[in-house]
Write an enzyme that holds these catalytic residues in place. Structure first.
Site, PDB file in Angstrom:
ATOM      1  N   LYS A 171      -9.285   5.883  -7.287  1.00 36.46           N
ATOM      2  CA  LYS A 171      -9.762   6.807  -8.314  1.00 36.46           C
ATOM      3  C   LYS A 171     -11.149   7.350  -7.965  1.00 36.46           C
ATOM      4  O   LYS A 171     -11.426   8.543  -8.120  1.00 36.46           O
ATOM      5  CB  LYS A 171      -9.794   6.109  -9.674  1.00 36.46           C
ATOM      6  CG  LYS A 171      -8.416   5.778 -10.227  1.00 36.46           C
ATOM      7  CD  LYS A 171      -8.516   5.046 -11.550  1.00 36.46           C
ATOM      8  CE  LYS A 171      -7.134   4.725 -12.118  1.00 36.46           C
ATOM      9  NZ  LYS A 171      -7.187   3.997 -13.381  1.00 36.46           N
TER      10      LYS A 171
ATOM     11  N   SER B  31      -5.259   3.604 -18.703  1.00 37.56           N
ATOM     12  CA  SER B  31      -6.615   3.834 -18.216  1.00 37.56           C
ATOM     13  C   SER B  31      -7.247   5.117 -18.743  1.00 37.56           C
ATOM     14  O   SER B  31      -8.427   5.360 -18.509  1.00 37.56           O
ATOM     15  CB  SER B  31      -6.626   3.864 -16.687  1.00 37.56           C
ATOM     16  OG  SER B  31      -5.831   4.924 -16.211  1.00 37.56           O
TER      17      SER B  31
ATOM     18  N   GLY C  17       0.819  -1.201   0.000  1.00 37.91           N
ATOM     19  CA  GLY C  17       0.000   0.000   0.000  1.00 37.91           C
ATOM     20  C   GLY C  17       0.850   1.247   0.000  1.00 37.91           C
ATOM     21  O   GLY C  17       2.075   1.186   0.159  1.00 37.91           O
TER      22      GLY C  17
ATOM     23  N   GLY D 265      -0.410   2.676   7.571  1.00 38.85           N
ATOM     24  CA  GLY D 265      -0.441   1.843   8.772  1.00 38.85           C
ATOM     25  C   GLY D 265       0.079   0.438   8.596  1.00 38.85           C
ATOM     26  O   GLY D 265      -0.238  -0.428   9.410  1.00 38.85           O
ATOM     27  N   LYS D 266       0.903   0.178   7.577  1.00 41.13           N
ATOM     28  CA  LYS D 266       1.397  -1.188   7.360  1.00 41.13           C
ATOM     29  C   LYS D 266       2.307  -1.630   8.503  1.00 41.13           C
ATOM     30  O   LYS D 266       2.168  -2.739   9.031  1.00 41.13           O
ATOM     31  CB  LYS D 266       2.150  -1.258   6.025  1.00 41.13           C
ATOM     32  CG  LYS D 266       1.317  -0.885   4.813  1.00 41.13           C
ATOM     33  CD  LYS D 266       2.073  -1.064   3.522  1.00 41.13           C
ATOM     34  CE  LYS D 266       3.271  -0.149   3.418  1.00 41.13           C
ATOM     35  NZ  LYS D 266       2.909   1.272   3.385  1.00 41.13           N
ATOM     36  N   THR D 267       3.252  -0.768   8.857  1.00 37.70           N
ATOM     37  CA  THR D 267       4.201  -1.140   9.909  1.00 37.70           C
ATOM     38  C   THR D 267       3.519  -1.206  11.274  1.00 37.70           C
ATOM     39  O   THR D 267       3.765  -2.123  12.066  1.00 37.70           O
ATOM     40  CB  THR D 267       5.353  -0.119   9.951  1.00 37.70           C
ATOM     41  OG1 THR D 267       5.982  -0.073   8.663  1.00 37.70           O
ATOM     42  CG2 THR D 267       6.374  -0.495  10.998  1.00 37.70           C
TER      43      THR D 267
ATOM     44  N   PRO E  45       2.498   4.933   1.213  1.00 34.46           N
ATOM     45  CA  PRO E  45       3.112   5.301   2.500  1.00 34.46           C
ATOM     46  C   PRO E  45       2.094   5.901   3.465  1.00 34.46           C
ATOM     47  O   PRO E  45       1.178   6.613   3.062  1.00 34.46           O
ATOM     48  CB  PRO E  45       4.167   6.348   2.105  1.00 34.46           C
ATOM     49  CG  PRO E  45       4.401   6.147   0.644  1.00 34.46           C
ATOM     50  CD  PRO E  45       3.111   5.659   0.077  1.00 34.46           C
ATOM     51  N   GLY E  46       2.285   5.599   4.740  1.00 33.58           N
ATOM     52  CA  GLY E  46       1.501   6.245   5.780  1.00 33.58           C
ATOM     53  C   GLY E  46       0.127   5.676   6.034  1.00 33.58           C
ATOM     54  O   GLY E  46      -0.677   6.320   6.713  1.00 33.58           O
TER      55      GLY E  46
END
Length: 860
Positions: free
Chosen positions: A781, A738, A415, A420-422, A417-418
């Site tokens: 989008k 696209s 996903g 909440g993955k970590t 940055p920022g």
């Protein structure tokens, strides 16, 4: 003894006392003068004829008196002076021998001498062969001595050949000999040139003999005492010194290491290698460099968690509570995590039940195995069944509890940055009750970062996987591999290839680090990897991980996150209380919309923190007591908005269609402009478009020319006309398929003169036959279009399933049109388009409209 010529002239000169040196006639000598009397004498000479009487001191005293000075010295002339701090630097040239008849004290420390010049006694027959042989021998031996001392040959030849007379040459040799002051003074007082030459030759021969003896002794020592023998001798001496000092702790350290190793529960292969290194440590001297290498290796072995596990206590209700407390939104991710925890809980419960049922049978099997081993120790092992294999693994591990040996999935969080993955990986560790370890792989370009260095290298150390396991002190931690898509490749290897073994459940139970050289079990570790870009992860590595997608947050989710987490945290960090700073929803949304442009919330937290700091400054300055911030306060404290997202067009326009795009920072809308002008029928594409986007523009033009009649375009409108398609902003590079239907819609609108609806946005790839193909990033989008004020969206028919990812509140206020061909797009997008009659179908209240020939209908 010297003989003075009674007819020589007598005169008075300032005295230059010399310490540890003698000046000879014809020799230029640098001298440092710092004593007050000496400096005063130098100054008097400079004021006069620049001559001094240089005489050596009998003893090294600071204030020499006449009794400390020799009577014979040298008349010198000052060639050069240089003032320095604390005295003066001189360069003097010896002119001739002289004898002090008397010394007189002038001033505080300066001396004058009444001197008389001494004449050398030259040989009566310079052409005598014996005298010439003496001169030649002195020159040859002096040249040999200079060579042995390392004087360059060119400088040596120039020095020897520069003095032709035998007498002055003997003075030059005498000056450079390594003799004491009394010996040099004796040579100075020797007025007979021939005798002085013999004395100098004798001194040169002694110096050469001394050098020969020194070299011979050094050669004998080197041959008798080699490097190893020398080291052993020094070690024996060091041992004796340590014994006298009572430093015999090294043996105790080895014994302590042995006890720590015996306490480890290692497999046979592991213990064999470790015991071998321990025996090497016992044989190696503690002062050896190899001793420290072996000791460091054994310390690493004893500090690794070979069998230490963190007991898992999985409570699904508590885990769900922890996830909700730590993160807002991310429902799909939370569901996947809870599914994993549920499966893990069932595995633990089932294994414990099986263990309880098989305990008696297991005890019998152990007794039988012991009897069989005693009866046939050398026989081949019998085939091992599934249960006996399981029991053997438990015995090797030293732990009969197989409840912790289950292997879970290896998760990949992808996903922007920022989002909440970590942090959600930390929440998983809390939910499981496991230790948490994180390593960042961003920029790693060496395979040794993963596998470690072999111990043959100086400064070798284990890889970051083993380092993380030592840090965790547990065999089953949650191990986060952060930024796995940022791995690099260099001539030192590919670290992503080294990760293949680590992240393969079928192989990582016997992971071998190059430094350890023995297998280490990673099968119980829960590996979680994070990445921003999926396409940068090699295919074989991606195949080993289960992908979990993290999408960007909606504005409503960002508002809730700011209220729940960001604002309270920034209040605390900036020394504010809850009463001193409150913010309305409109104020937070103003920061989200006008001061940040991101999919996550990092920039949002920075802006909230900046706002809190400005409020703290006002409160600290007594300008206000508290603030209930509104949108106007945000504008006042943060200044002008720095983000200007695209907004829906003001009116329907010919040749301008609204598209949608997606970046890791989130989704947004873009305008595609088309213009028709007289020309040769060419196509111009501008706006820093990539190759794929340019191909979409060409395909759109080709489709319009081939289907002009169906699209309601006059044939003449495309003949001898130049088409220009521009995609603002021109400074931003763009690419991707696209925008195909957007380009085609703008082109058809420009050619036909029909306006494109301002409140509708579209995305989809266009083929040459007019088919609309699916694209990615639908959720991002759509969220970007909602922020821009769009009310209706055209999507490819094959993206219908992606609408389920869109939040319910967004779907409730939007209308979606699903298209299969460009005809379907034109029908909806143009302002005067007339929808074809279609059959209706229900879809549970979701506003969605499918247009097309075979499939169709409006679902409300």
């Amino acid at each position: 003894m010297e003989k003075a010529n009674d007819m020589s002239e007598r005169f008075t000169l300032p005295v230059l006392p010399l310490r540890d040196t003698v000046v000879y006639p014809g020799v230029a000598v640098p001298i440092s003068a710092g004593r007050p009397g000496t400096v005063e004498a130098v100054q008097e000479a400079l004021d006069g004829d620049r001559r001094l009487f240089a005489v050596a001191q009998k003893e090294n005293v600071d204030d020499p008196t006449p009794e400390y000075l020799y009577s014979v010295g040298t008349i010198v002339r000052i060639i050069q002076t240089h003032r320095v701090r604390g005295g003066v630097q001189l360069l003097v040239q010896g002119e001739g021998r002289a004898q002090a008849l008397s010394y007189q004290s002038e001033g505080q420390a300066m001396l004058h001498a009444a001197v008389q010049e001494l004449e050398r006694l030259k040989p009566r027959t310079p052409a005598d062969p014996a005298f010439q042989a003496l001169d030649r021998e002195l020159r040859d031996r002096a040249a040999e001595l200079g060579t042995r001392r390392g004087v360059p040959a060119e400088a040596l030849n120039q020095l020897i050949q520069g003095v032709g007379e035998p007498g002055p040459f003997s003075d030059l040799v005498a000056f450079y000999l390594e003799l004491g002051t009394p010996e040099k003074q004796r040579l100075l007082e020797q007025l007979d040139d021939e005798q002085r030459m013999r004395d100098c030759l004798l001194a040169v021969e002694r110096e050469l003999a001394r050098i020969d003896a020194q070299e011979d002794i050094q050669a004998k020592v080197q041959s008798e005492l080699g490097e190893r023998q020398r080291e052993m001798l020094l070690r024996e001496q060091l041992k004796a010194i340590q014994k006298e000092l009572g430093e015999e702790e090294e043996r105790d350290d080895v014994e302590e290491m042995r006890q720590r190793i015996e306490a480890l529960k290692l497999s046979e292969e592991q213990r064999t290698e470790v015991d071998r290194e321990l025996r090497r440590l016992e044989r190696t001297s503690p002062q050896s460099a190899e001793y420290q290498v072996i000791r460091t290796f054994l310390e690493w072995v004893t500090e690794l968690p070979w069998n230490e596990r963190t007991e898992e206590k999985i409570d699904l209700a508590l885990a769900e509570k922890i996830l909700e407390e730590d993160h807002h939104g991310l429902d799909d991710v939370k569901d996947r995590v809870l599914e994993f925890l549920a499966v893990r809980k069932l595995q633990i419960d089932r294994d414990k039940e099986e263990e309880a049922e098989e305990a008696p049978a297991g005890a019998t099997a152990v007794v039988a195995a012991a009897t069989a081993e005693g009866a046939a120790a050398t026989s081949a092992p019998a085939p091992v069944g599934p249960k006996s294999k399981k029991k053997k693994k438990e015995e090797d591990d030293g732990n009969a509890d197989d409840a912790f040996s289950g292997r879970g999935p290896i998760l990949l969080f992808v996903g922007p940055p920022g989002v909440g993955k970590t942090s959600i990986a930390q929440s998983i560790a809390r939910s499981l009750g496991r230790k948490y370890v994180r390593i960042s792989l961003g920029g790693a370009r060496d395979e040794a970062d993963i596998r470690g260095h072999r111990r043959t290298y100086v400064g070798a150390m284990p890889g970051r996987i083993i380092q993380g396991m030592r840090q965790a002190k547990s065999k089953n931690p949650v191990f986060l591999l952060d930024e796995v898509d940022k791995l690099g490749v260099s001539f030192q290897g590919d670290p992503s290839s080294a990760l293949l073994e680590v992240l393969d459940p079928a192989q990582n139970s016997t992971f071998v680090d190059h430094y350890l050289g023995i297998p280490f079990d990673l099968s119980e570790v829960l590996f979680i990897a994070t990445a921003n870009y999926l396409d940068r992860i090699p295919g074989p590595l991606l195949d080993r991980m289960e992908r979990v997608d993290f999408a960007g947050y909606t504005e409503a989710e960002k508002l809730e996150i700011a209220k729940r987490y960001l604002l309270p945290r920034q209040r605390k960090e900036n020394g504010l209380t809850d009463d001193e700073l409150q913010m309305t929803d409109d104020a937070v949304l103003a920061i989200v919309q006008h001061y940040t442009r991101e999919a996550g919330v990092r920039q949002l937290e920075r802006e909230v923190g900046k706002f809190a700091r400005k409020v703290a400054r006002k409160i600290a300055g007594a300008k206000l007591d508290k603030l209930f911030a509104t949108e106007a306060d945000v504008r006042d404290l943060l200044g002008r908005p720095r983000v200007h997202p695209e907004r829906m067009a003001e009116e329907d326009t010919v040749g301008v269609a609204t598209g949608m795009f997606y970046t890791p920072m989130g989704g947004d809308i873009m305008f595609v402009e088309a213009s028709i002008m007289p020309g040769e029928g060419g196509l111009v594409l501008t706006g820093q478009l990539g190759d794929v986007m340019k191909e979409s523009g060409r395909a759109a033009l080709s489709y319009a020319k081939a289907n002009w009649e169906r699209l309601g375009i006059s044939r003449e409108s495309l003949e001898k006309r130049e088409v220009h398609i521009h995609v603002p902003a021109g400074a931003v590079p763009k690419d991707g398929p696209s925008a195909g239907i957007t380009m085609a819609t703008a082109l058809v609108s420009a050619v036909s003169g029909r306006k494109v609806r301002k409140d509708i946005a579209m995305t989809g790839e266009l083929t040459l036959t007019g088919r609309v193909l699916p694209i990615g990033g639908v959720k991002e989008k759509v969220l970007g279009a909602v922020r821009a004020g769009i009310k209706e969206i055209i999507l490819p028919n094959d993206n219908e399933a992606d609408l389920e990812d869109i939040p319910d509140d967004v779907r409730a206020q939007m209308k979606f049109h699903l298209a299969e061909t460009l005809d379907d797009v034109i029908e909806v997008a143009l302002a005067d388009g007339k929808p074809r009659p279609t059959k209706g179908a229900s879809n549970g209240g979701q506003q969605k409209r499918r247009v097309g020939r075979k499939k169709g209908g409006e679902r409300d």
